[in-house]
Design a protein around this motif. Structure first.
Motif, PDB file in Angstrom:
ATOM      1  N   TYR A  60       4.603  15.695   8.026  1.00  0.00           N
ATOM      2  CA  TYR A  60       6.029  15.971   7.867  1.00  0.00           C
ATOM      3  C   TYR A  60       6.717  15.058   6.852  1.00  0.00           C
ATOM      4  O   TYR A  60       7.908  15.190   6.606  1.00  0.00           O
ATOM      5  N   LEU A  61       5.962  14.136   6.237  1.00  0.00           N
ATOM      6  CA  LEU A  61       6.602  13.164   5.355  1.00  0.00           C
ATOM      7  C   LEU A  61       7.211  13.804   4.115  1.00  0.00           C
ATOM      8  O   LEU A  61       8.256  13.365   3.630  1.00  0.00           O
ATOM      9  N   ASP A  62       6.583  14.842   3.586  1.00  0.00           N
ATOM     10  CA  ASP A  62       7.165  15.516   2.423  1.00  0.00           C
ATOM     11  C   ASP A  62       8.553  16.066   2.749  1.00  0.00           C
ATOM     12  O   ASP A  62       9.472  16.002   1.925  1.00  0.00           O
ATOM     13  N   LYS A  63       8.711  16.609   3.953  1.00  0.00           N
ATOM     14  CA  LYS A  63      10.014  17.122   4.373  1.00  0.00           C
ATOM     15  C   LYS A  63      11.031  15.982   4.485  1.00  0.00           C
ATOM     16  O   LYS A  63      12.192  16.112   4.081  1.00  0.00           O
ATOM     17  N   ILE A  64      10.599  14.867   5.071  1.00  0.00           N
ATOM     18  CA  ILE A  64      11.498  13.717   5.243  1.00  0.00           C
ATOM     19  C   ILE A  64      11.913  13.157   3.887  1.00  0.00           C
ATOM     20  O   ILE A  64      13.089  12.876   3.639  1.00  0.00           O
ATOM     21  N   PHE A  65      10.939  12.994   2.975  1.00  0.00           N
ATOM     22  CA  PHE A  65      11.256  12.477   1.650  1.00  0.00           C
ATOM     23  C   PHE A  65      12.217  13.403   0.909  1.00  0.00           C
ATOM     24  O   PHE A  65      13.096  12.955   0.180  1.00  0.00           O
ATOM     25  N   ASN A  91      -6.858   4.444   7.149  1.00  0.00           N
ATOM     26  CA  ASN A  91      -6.744   5.896   7.068  1.00  0.00           C
ATOM     27  C   ASN A  91      -6.682   6.324   5.608  1.00  0.00           C
ATOM     28  O   ASN A  91      -6.080   5.662   4.776  1.00  0.00           O
ATOM     29  N   ALA A  92      -7.296   7.471   5.286  1.00  0.00           N
ATOM     30  CA  ALA A  92      -7.386   7.927   3.901  1.00  0.00           C
ATOM     31  C   ALA A  92      -6.012   8.146   3.269  1.00  0.00           C
ATOM     32  O   ALA A  92      -5.865   8.070   2.053  1.00  0.00           O
ATOM     33  N   ASP A  93      -4.995   8.404   4.069  1.00  0.00           N
ATOM     34  CA  ASP A  93      -3.651   8.659   3.545  1.00  0.00           C
ATOM     35  C   ASP A  93      -2.820   7.384   3.385  1.00  0.00           C
ATOM     36  O   ASP A  93      -1.694   7.444   2.901  1.00  0.00           O
ATOM     37  N   GLU A  94      -3.382   6.247   3.778  1.00  0.00           N
ATOM     38  CA  GLU A  94      -2.599   5.012   3.784  1.00  0.00           C
ATOM     39  C   GLU A  94      -2.035   4.689   2.407  1.00  0.00           C
ATOM     40  O   GLU A  94      -0.842   4.395   2.261  1.00  0.00           O
ATOM     41  N   THR A  95      -2.868   4.771   1.364  1.00  0.00           N
ATOM     42  CA  THR A  95      -2.425   4.438   0.013  1.00  0.00           C
ATOM     43  C   THR A  95      -1.280   5.330  -0.424  1.00  0.00           C
ATOM     44  O   THR A  95      -0.249   4.873  -0.906  1.00  0.00           O
ATOM     45  N   LYS A  96      -1.475   6.621  -0.241  1.00  0.00           N
ATOM     46  CA  LYS A  96      -0.477   7.588  -0.693  1.00  0.00           C
ATOM     47  C   LYS A  96       0.876   7.340  -0.048  1.00  0.00           C
ATOM     48  O   LYS A  96       1.902   7.285  -0.719  1.00  0.00           O
ATOM     49  N   TRP A  97       0.870   7.172   1.280  1.00  0.00           N
ATOM     50  CA  TRP A  97       2.142   7.085   1.965  1.00  0.00           C
ATOM     51  C   TRP A  97       2.832   5.743   1.745  1.00  0.00           C
ATOM     52  O   TRP A  97       4.054   5.680   1.648  1.00  0.00           O
ATOM     53  N   LYS A  98       2.080   4.675   1.651  1.00  0.00           N
ATOM     54  CA  LYS A  98       2.704   3.389   1.366  1.00  0.00           C
ATOM     55  C   LYS A  98       3.379   3.408  -0.008  1.00  0.00           C
ATOM     56  O   LYS A  98       4.496   2.906  -0.178  1.00  0.00           O
ATOM     57  N   GLN A 116       4.439   6.095  -1.559  1.00  0.00           N
ATOM     58  CA  GLN A 116       5.559   7.031  -1.516  1.00  0.00           C
ATOM     59  C   GLN A 116       6.789   6.430  -0.837  1.00  0.00           C
ATOM     60  O   GLN A 116       7.918   6.618  -1.299  1.00  0.00           O
ATOM     61  N   ILE A 117       6.598   5.734   0.272  1.00  0.00           N
ATOM     62  CA  ILE A 117       7.776   5.180   0.956  1.00  0.00           C
ATOM     63  C   ILE A 117       8.416   4.082   0.110  1.00  0.00           C
ATOM     64  O   ILE A 117       9.637   3.914   0.125  1.00  0.00           O
ATOM     65  N   ASP A 118       7.599   3.327  -0.646  1.00  0.00           N
ATOM     66  CA  ASP A 118       8.163   2.316  -1.545  1.00  0.00           C
ATOM     67  C   ASP A 118       8.957   2.979  -2.662  1.00  0.00           C
ATOM     68  O   ASP A 118      10.102   2.623  -2.943  1.00  0.00           O
ATOM     69  N   LYS A 119       8.346   3.959  -3.301  1.00  0.00           N
ATOM     70  CA  LYS A 119       8.955   4.585  -4.477  1.00  0.00           C
ATOM     71  C   LYS A 119      10.217   5.366  -4.117  1.00  0.00           C
ATOM     72  O   LYS A 119      11.262   5.223  -4.756  1.00  0.00           O
ATOM     73  N   ILE A 120      10.131   6.218  -3.075  1.00  0.00           N
ATOM     74  CA  ILE A 120      11.233   7.121  -2.765  1.00  0.00           C
ATOM     75  C   ILE A 120      12.363   6.415  -2.021  1.00  0.00           C
ATOM     76  O   ILE A 120      13.538   6.664  -2.270  1.00  0.00           O
ATOM     77  N   LEU A 121      12.001   5.511  -1.111  1.00  0.00           N
ATOM     78  CA  LEU A 121      13.029   4.888  -0.279  1.00  0.00           C
ATOM     79  C   LEU A 121      13.527   3.548  -0.813  1.00  0.00           C
ATOM     80  O   LEU A 121      14.622   3.111  -0.473  1.00  0.00           O
ATOM     81  N   LYS A 122      12.716   2.887  -1.653  1.00  0.00           N
ATOM     82  CA  LYS A 122      13.133   1.597  -2.201  1.00  0.00           C
ATOM     83  C   LYS A 122      13.277   1.616  -3.720  1.00  0.00           C
ATOM     84  O   LYS A 122      13.900   0.718  -4.302  1.00  0.00           O
ATOM     85  N   GLY A 123      12.655   2.605  -4.366  1.00  0.00           N
ATOM     86  CA  GLY A 123      12.775   2.720  -5.816  1.00  0.00           C
ATOM     87  C   GLY A 123      11.923   1.751  -6.594  1.00  0.00           C
ATOM     88  O   GLY A 123      12.056   1.635  -7.818  1.00  0.00           O
ATOM     89  N   LYS A 124      11.014   1.047  -5.922  1.00  0.00           N
ATOM     90  CA  LYS A 124      10.148   0.101  -6.621  1.00  0.00           C
ATOM     91  C   LYS A 124       8.945  -0.234  -5.751  1.00  0.00           C
ATOM     92  O   LYS A 124       8.926   0.055  -4.547  1.00  0.00           O
ATOM     93  N   ILE A 125       7.957  -0.859  -6.367  1.00  0.00           N
ATOM     94  CA  ILE A 125       6.754  -1.274  -5.644  1.00  0.00           C
ATOM     95  C   ILE A 125       7.044  -2.539  -4.855  1.00  0.00           C
ATOM     96  O   ILE A 125       7.649  -3.484  -5.363  1.00  0.00           O
ATOM     97  N   LEU A 126       6.590  -2.576  -3.606  1.00  0.00           N
ATOM     98  CA  LEU A 126       6.895  -3.710  -2.731  1.00  0.00           C
ATOM     99  C   LEU A 126       5.648  -4.392  -2.185  1.00  0.00           C
ATOM    100  O   LEU A 126       5.734  -5.191  -1.269  1.00  0.00           O
TER     101      LEU A 126
END
Length: 694
Positions: free
Chosen positions: A475-480, A508-515, A517-527
């Motif tokens: 559901y993360l794509d919907k949330i983003f 988990n195989a999705d760990e890289t992608k979601w970390k 994505q949450i940095d980029k979309i919600l913070k606007g930068k790498i954290l």
């Protein structure tokens, strides 16, 4: 060309033996109904007698005077497939979708043609994807057409426009689209059975007949939301790949003669790599594949210059408006609305307040705006808890009884006199809520991904999902989609919750992608630092790399980099395969080339793609090691799979791979944890060379 007997057999008729060369009789028995067609060259006394005998035997008889077998087939197709009725229903469905959108934006709905990328030409096209699809379905030969887009970018609206245009074209009078939402079938176990069940529900003819006219091109099959069907299927932990051979071969079995199959899906790597790429190669020459990606909506296509100026004056960033729902709503507002002082959070609050206040009057729903929000937030969380995207009406009643009983009892007490209502009537009103969508099948889901993502994000922020880290991925794509528009403060709260959940992923195989994505979309930068990871078809833009965190020993496959400054002490020992770079800056390109590997990339400076001496460092694998590595990176695939179950590596081959796996582990190409084998990201370039990939 089918003869008359074969045509009638296809539609479930049996030919009767009649002592006349001028008369053909075909009968069909269906329960209480007995039908007979008399095909006569000319009516005679004998043909009249045959007709009377059949009527005496209880048959409803129709006399046909076909000029050719082609005329007979056309007549039967149009009759049994109820072409005119089907087209009317499709038009009604289009109007229903328009009404639903107008209800959401509280104004007149206008479809805006979408910009799209054409994978066949490698170029972006301005507008009119609908026209492109109409051309595709009218061309001769079998064709698979894939329409991809990020959530909320208009896939469904585009398909509705395509269907409307198709049913209105005179030259396609004998063509009907069949729109299948297979992902809503929650009993889906085998793709073919679900597809056939969906076909059987709409058409009253034999499956063999439907398949025949799909292949002939008279029935255009549209599978909407294919990616969600894949996600549903892929919940099985025993499967390594989201697509399996059976699913793909079901599609291939229908792609014959003049068949056209359209698949819509969210933007995904599934249609570029892995099993799909191998399957496509195995069917090379059998059918054509057309692939289009709907691109981000352009604000100037929706809002006039005056409205854009007002938003700029309020410092509302237009980049945060990629959603057609919000753009459509803003388009319907008067200029006076934009003149009021506001920010993005206030604007969104006004949108939902107007929508929910209207429900109080429209449906006599005596629940405040805040109470409606809480109900929808809880319902979104319930969907996530049970990996759902819709419920039947009876299931929704069960949910309300179990989790909202106290609130509903209070709500019922607010009705009195003539307004007094029952629990069942209240459930019906909730089913018809503007934020929910009542399907023809009776299933109830959120009206679109933006609305679902908004309430689900609020549910997570409220702390109700703190122990549900394994449920929120689909559901993360919907949330983003919904939260890219929110204020920095709200995004900070959501980032905190999602970051806590991501920390529990533990490999988990999705760990890289979601970390990322949450940095980029919600913070606007790498954290954070990214080390020894794999990025597959990820877009990096607007200097998100920064100077504080490193990208080291990673592999990037078919990624896009836009306006990135590549600094040698930040980006080191990475491998870039088939990546594209736009307007990037390279302060010290020679040092960067020495510190990283580039292969088959576009837009890089004039430095060698590969800083290694291939002859000096040539990688040689044994025959057994190659067999193991090809389980990760099959022939025909553009990039490897990150992880495999050890049993899946051993299966499907007549070889003993234990020694080869152990050898590759000792050489540093593989790591093994329990039953999971992982391909080491920093060794991808060596594997590329060792397998002699181009």
């Amino acid at each position: 060309m089918l003869n008359l007997e074969n045509i009638y057999q296809l539609f479930g008729f049996k030919q009767q033996k009649i002592p006349s060369a001028d008369v053909h009789v075909f009968t069909q028995n269906g329960g209480y109904f007995f039908n007979a067609d008399l095909i006569v060259d000319r009516e005679t006394e004998q043909s009249e007698k045959i007709k009377r005998d059949l009527e005496s035997a209880g048959y409803s008889v129709s006399v046909r005077n076909y000029k050719s077998s082609e005329d007979a087939e056309r007549e039967l197709f149009r009759g049994f497939f109820k072409v005119e009725e089907s087209k009317k229903l499709l038009k009604d469905g289009y109007e229903e979708n328009v009404g639903k959108n107008e209800k959401l934006i509280d104004g007149r709905y206008t479809y805006h043609p979408c910009r799209y990328f054409n994978y066949q030409t490698g170029e972006s096209a301005d507008l009119d994807l609908v026209g492109r699809l109409l051309e595709d379905v009218q061309e001769k030969g079998p064709k698979l057409i894939i329409v991809e887009a990020a959530a909320g970018y208009g896939k469904t609206s585009t398909i509705y426009e395509f269907v409307k245009s198709l049913v209105e074209k005179p030259e396609l009078d004998d063509t009907i689209p069949f729109l299948a939402e297979l992902y809503r079938n929650r009993q889906a176990k085998i793709f073919r059975y679900v597809l056939l069940d969906e076909i059987n529900r709409q058409f009253s003819v034999k499956l063999e007949c439907v398949e025949h006219y799909v292949k002939k091109g008279n029935v255009i099959l549209i599978v909407d939301g294919f990616d969600e069907l894949i996600q549903q299927k892929n919940t099985s932990k025993s499967e390594d790949d989201p697509l399996n051979e059976a699913m793909l071969e079901t599609i291939a079995s229908l792609l014959k003669d003049n068949a056209k199959i359209i698949i819509t899906a969210r933007k995904t790597a599934v249609f570029s790599e892995g099993p799909f790429s191998i399957w496509k190669q195995s069917h090379e020459g059998d059918f054509n594949i057309c692939r289009y990606e709907i691109q981000e909506p352009n604000v100037e296509d929706w809002l006039n210059a005056q409205k854009i100026r007002y938003l700029n004056e309020h410092q509302i960033d237009l980049i945060k408006f990629p959603n057609p729902l919000l753009l459509g709503w803003l388009q319907s507002q008067e200029d006076s609305f934009f003149q009021a002082q506001m920010d993005s959070e206030q604007l969104l609050s006004v949108y939902f307040e107007k929508l929910l206040k209207r429900e109080i009057d429209r449906q006599s729903l005596n629940a405040s705006v805040e109470e409606q929000k809480n109900l929808l937030k809880s319902l979104a969380g319930y969907y996530m808890d049970f990996s759902l995207d819709c419920l039947s009406k009876s299931e929704l009643e069960d949910y309300l009884n179990q989790f909202q009983n106290k609130f509903l009892v209070e709500l019922l007490s607010r009705y009195s006199g003539e307004e007094k209502t029952s629990f069942e009537e209240l459930v019906e009103r909730i089913c018809m809520h503007a934020c929910l969508d009542r399907k023809n099948s009776g299933m109830v889901g959120f009206v679109n991904d933006f609305t679902f993502g908004f309430f689900l994000g609020e549910y997570i922020i409220s702390g109700n999902a703190d122990d549900k880290w394994d449920l929120f991925f689909p559901y993360l794509d919907k949330i983003f989609l919904a939260f890219s528009f929110r204020s920095d403060e709200v995004k900070r709260k959501l980032w905190g919750k999602l970051n806590e959940l991501c920390e529990l992923l533990n490999g988990n195989a999705d760990e890289t992608k979601w970390k990322y994505q949450i940095d980029k979309i919600l913070k606007g930068k790498i954290l954070r630092d990214y080390v020894s990871l794999t990025f597959d078809q990820v877009k990096f833009d607007r200097d998100v790399f920064g100077e504080e965190h490193k990208f080291e020993d990673n592999s990037f496959f078919k990624c896009t980099f836009d306006q990135i400054t590549f600094t040698e002490n930040v980006i080191e020992k990475n491998t870039f395969l088939c990546c594209t770079f736009y307007n990037c800056e390279w302060p010290n390109s020679s040092s960067l080339s020495y510190a990283n590997n580039f292969k088959n990339c576009k837009g890089i400076p004039e430095f060698p793609e590969n800083n290694t001496d291939e002859n000096k460092n040539e990688i040689i694998f044994t025959e057994e090691e190659i067999k193991v590595l090809k389980r990760f990176w099959p022939d025909g695939s553009n990039s490897p799979m990150k992880q495999k179950q050890i049993q899946s590596i051993k299966s499907g081959g007549n070889y003993n791979c234990d020694d080869a796996i152990e050898s590759l582990r000792k050489k540093g190409f593989l790591t093994i944890k329990d039953e999971l084998v992982t391909l080491v990201s920093s060794k991808i370039f060596d594997v590329w060379n060792g397998l002699k990939r181009e």
